[in-house]
Design a protein around this motif. Structure first.
Motif, mmCIF file in Angstrom:
data_model
loop_
_atom_site.group_PDB
_atom_site.id
_atom_site.type_symbol
_atom_site.label_atom_id
_atom_site.label_comp_id
_atom_site.label_asym_id
_atom_site.label_seq_id
_atom_site.Cartn_x
_atom_site.Cartn_y
_atom_site.Cartn_z
ATOM 1 N N GLY A 71 0.747 1.380 8.273
ATOM 2 C CA GLY A 71 2.141 1.619 7.980
ATOM 3 C C GLY A 71 2.386 3.044 7.448
ATOM 4 N N PRO A 72 3.615 3.498 7.415
ATOM 5 C CA PRO A 72 3.928 4.858 6.941
ATOM 6 C C PRO A 72 3.613 5.007 5.444
ATOM 7 N N SER A 73 3.270 6.331 5.026
ATOM 8 C CA SER A 73 2.982 6.599 3.606
ATOM 9 C C SER A 73 4.225 6.383 2.769
ATOM 10 N N GLY A 74 3.990 5.904 1.575
ATOM 11 C CA GLY A 74 5.098 5.722 0.665
ATOM 12 C C GLY A 74 5.595 7.052 0.112
ATOM 13 N N PRO A 75 6.742 7.101 -0.485
ATOM 14 C CA PRO A 75 7.296 8.355 -1.027
ATOM 15 C C PRO A 75 6.422 8.892 -2.166
ATOM 16 N N VAL A 76 6.338 10.269 -2.268
ATOM 17 C CA VAL A 76 5.580 10.912 -3.344
ATOM 18 C C VAL A 76 6.322 10.725 -4.653
ATOM 19 N N GLY A 77 5.575 10.400 -5.682
ATOM 20 C CA GLY A 77 6.203 10.201 -6.984
ATOM 21 C C GLY A 77 6.707 11.513 -7.581
#
Length: 236
Positions: A44-50
């Motif tokens: 799945g796609p990478s999650g948003p950068v914190g």
């Protein structure tokens, strides 16, 4: 035949009416073998950068280190002891008061430390010794040999040179023998960078002093202030 059908119907009705309760559930059967693992699914796609965390507080300033010893190499340039050379002229005759002639002799020492900035803002102090054992005197100086003979010695600076000049204050010509009196005198000069504010030096060992205060110091005081050895040069 009709009677036979009636009997069968009656028997079926009786059998249906006499059906018993549902029996208890039997024990669970054994678990069958695991099936083959299916193919790995697509990543799945990478999650948003914190969000970047807040910058921490600035640490306390460390203690100031000890002041180093006063140096001379980075602050002043000093020459070795030596005679004037590169004589510009032999004899200068100048009218003095319209009643006679006076003589002069000029020589110079080259110095890359005497820049246009030094000429405009710095200070060059010069010293002389008539003989190697004589006391050091700051220029200008007067050498009195007799009632009828004395020699006034001074210095001037131009970019690249420290000029030394001897003049006869009396009304006499500068004879050939006068050169033998002037030329063996040994000279030394000290170049002190400028950077003055309000008439005072603002950096180096001379910080806080005025040019006049430096000129008023003895030779021993100046060499001590700038950590200058008895002889030798740091000019390159």
């Amino acid at each position: 035949m009709t009677q036979l059908m009636a009997v069968l119907i009656t028997s079926a009705a009786l059998f249906s009416a006499c059906k018993g309760d549902t029996g208890a559930m039997g024990p669970q059967g054994l678990t069958g073998p695991a099936g083959l693992t299916g193919p790995q699914g697509i990543m799945g796609p990478s999650g948003p950068v914190g969000a970047t965390g807040a910058t921490g507080a600035t640490g306390a300033t460390g203690a100031t280190g000890a002041t180093g010893p006063a140096g001379s190499l980075a602050n002043v340039v000093y020459s070795s002891w030596g005679p004037a050379t590169n004589f510009i002229d032999t004899t200068i005759h100048a009218t003095t008061g319209g009643s006679g002639l006076a003589g002069a002799r000029r020589g110079y020492r080259t110095s890359t430390a005497v820049t246009a900035t030094i000429v405009d803002q710095g200070l060059v102090v010069a010293y002389a010794k008539v003989t190697p054992a004589a006391a050091v005197q700051q220029l200008p100086m007067l050498i009195v040999a007799s009632i009828s003979w004395n020699l006034w010695i001074e210095h001037a600076i131009v970019p690249g040179r420290v000029v030394f000049m001897g003049t006869r204050p009396e009304l006499y010509n500068w004879a050939a023998g006068e050169n033998a009196r002037f030329e063996p005198i040994s000279y030394r000069y000290i170049v002190i960078p400028g950077g003055t504010a309000g008439g005072r030096f603002v950096s180096g060992p001379a910080a806080g002093y005025t040019t006049q205060q430096i000129k008023s110091m003895s030779y021993a005081q100046v060499t001590s202030l700038f950590n200058i050895p008895a002889d030798g040069t740091n000019q390159r």
